[in-house]
Design a protein around this motif. Sequence first.
Motif, PDB file in Angstrom:
ATOM      1  N   PHE A   1      12.068  -1.429  -6.364  1.00 45.75           N
ATOM      2  CA  PHE A   1      10.537  -2.050  -6.068  1.00 45.75           C
ATOM      3  C   PHE A   1       9.664  -1.606  -6.880  1.00 45.75           C
ATOM      4  CE2 PHE A   1      11.772  -3.243  -1.703  1.00 45.75           C
ATOM      5  CZ  PHE A   1      12.941  -2.457  -1.366  1.00 45.75           C
TER       6      PHE A   1
ATOM      7  N   GLN B   1       5.269  -0.958  -6.890  1.00 46.49           N
ATOM      8  CA  GLN B   1       4.040  -0.679  -6.036  1.00 46.49           C
ATOM      9  C   GLN B   1       2.953  -0.617  -6.805  1.00 46.49           C
ATOM     10  OE1 GLN B   1       4.186   2.833  -3.601  1.00 46.49           O
ATOM     11  NE2 GLN B   1       3.077   1.632  -1.818  1.00 46.49           N
TER      12      GLN B   1
ATOM     13  N   GLY C   1      -2.264   1.372  -3.872  1.00 47.44           N
ATOM     14  CA  GLY C   1      -2.643   0.898  -2.438  1.00 47.44           C
ATOM     15  C   GLY C   1      -2.120  -0.516  -1.778  1.00 47.44           C
ATOM     16  N   LYS C   2      -1.045  -0.950  -2.541  1.00 52.17           N
ATOM     17  CA  LYS C   2      -0.297  -2.189  -2.101  1.00 52.17           C
ATOM     18  C   LYS C   2       0.826  -1.840  -1.486  1.00 52.17           C
ATOM     19  CE  LYS C   2      -3.710  -4.575  -3.569  1.00 52.17           C
ATOM     20  NZ  LYS C   2      -4.753  -5.292  -2.889  1.00 52.17           N
ATOM     21  N   GLY C   3       1.416  -3.087  -0.863  1.00 54.74           N
ATOM     22  CA  GLY C   3       3.016  -3.058  -0.564  1.00 54.74           C
ATOM     23  C   GLY C   3       3.858  -2.740  -1.752  1.00 54.74           C
ATOM     24  N   LEU C   4       5.293  -3.035  -1.079  1.00 51.57           N
ATOM     25  CA  LEU C   4       6.545  -2.884  -2.046  1.00 51.57           C
ATOM     26  C   LEU C   4       6.872  -4.506  -2.315  1.00 51.57           C
ATOM     27  CD1 LEU C   4       8.219  -0.300  -0.068  1.00 51.57           C
ATOM     28  CD2 LEU C   4       6.489   0.224  -1.982  1.00 51.57           C
TER      29      LEU C   4
ATOM     30  N   LEU D   1       9.853   2.079  -7.888  1.00 47.78           N
ATOM     31  CA  LEU D   1      10.582   2.897  -6.857  1.00 47.78           C
ATOM     32  C   LEU D   1      11.943   2.288  -6.853  1.00 47.78           C
ATOM     33  CD1 LEU D   1       7.722   2.748  -3.862  1.00 47.78           C
ATOM     34  CD2 LEU D   1       8.301   4.512  -5.622  1.00 47.78           C
TER      35      LEU D   1
ATOM     36  N   PHE E   1      13.868   6.405  -0.350  1.00 48.90           N
ATOM     37  CA  PHE E   1      13.102   6.189  -1.587  1.00 48.90           C
ATOM     38  C   PHE E   1      12.898   7.588  -2.360  1.00 48.90           C
ATOM     39  CE2 PHE E   1      11.146   1.914  -1.143  1.00 48.90           C
ATOM     40  CZ  PHE E   1      11.516   1.624   0.050  1.00 48.90           C
TER      41      PHE E   1
ATOM     42  N   LYS F   1      10.269   9.262  -5.508  1.00 48.56           N
ATOM     43  CA  LYS F   1       8.687   9.548  -5.560  1.00 48.56           C
ATOM     44  C   LYS F   1       8.103   8.612  -6.662  1.00 48.56           C
ATOM     45  CE  LYS F   1       7.179  13.871  -4.425  1.00 48.56           C
ATOM     46  NZ  LYS F   1       6.345  15.103  -4.722  1.00 48.56           N
TER      47      LYS F   1
END
Lengths: 115, 111
Positions: free
Chosen positions: B36, B38, B41-44, B89, B101, B103
């Motif tokens: 993923f 990221q 401050g946002k989504g995946l 990620l 997940f 870090k």
Amino acid sequence: EPEVTQTPSHQVTQMGQEVILRCVPISNHLYFYWYRQILGQKVEFLVSFYNNEISEKSEIFDDQFSVERPDGSNFTLKIRSTKLEDSAMYFCASSEPRVRSYGYTFGSGTRLTVV
Amino acid sequence: KQEVTQIPAALSVPEGENLVLNCSFTDSAIYNLQWFRQDPGKGLTSLLLIQSSQREQTSGRLNASLDKSSGRSTLYIAASQPGDSATYLCAPERGYSTLTFGKGTMLLVSP
């Protein structure tokens, strides 16, 4: 492209109050999930939901948390009595039935701030 | 309990470089592994999914490989661009259930 929609994008609540975070998964998906990410930390699994029941939950998902699919489109996470340490970004995700070829689709998250 | 480690934790490169992000996991009994992206401050955003029977997947300038037996996956980004700046990620999926997940690797690509 189909999306997972989460509302609200940001919620501020007082300690001890109840909050409900809302998600609209992708319409043909049957598996639903909540994850959270405390600022600066890893994304952590909370709960998975299938066929109107919890299929798995983590040790984080204690009695103050509950999930529900109140109708054919929404999936909610309720936190009964919020604590300061519940402040985090909460992500909803969904995946297709049986065949996991396409993985998980995540929403853009709800930032929960407990004051 | 599955543990996921991503190396390096942060990476800063000039535009145009090819780079490799590493992910290792302790439990090799995984169903698949997903990478993923990221943004702050946002989504995946899903980048690539590798099923356990596969060894690699490609999407545009991204190539991900999986060595399940050794518990390793790599994400290769070719000809990096400033728009690639984000946290990457890695998340192996256990059974038919949950993602674990790491870090992440924070990537900064400078013009």
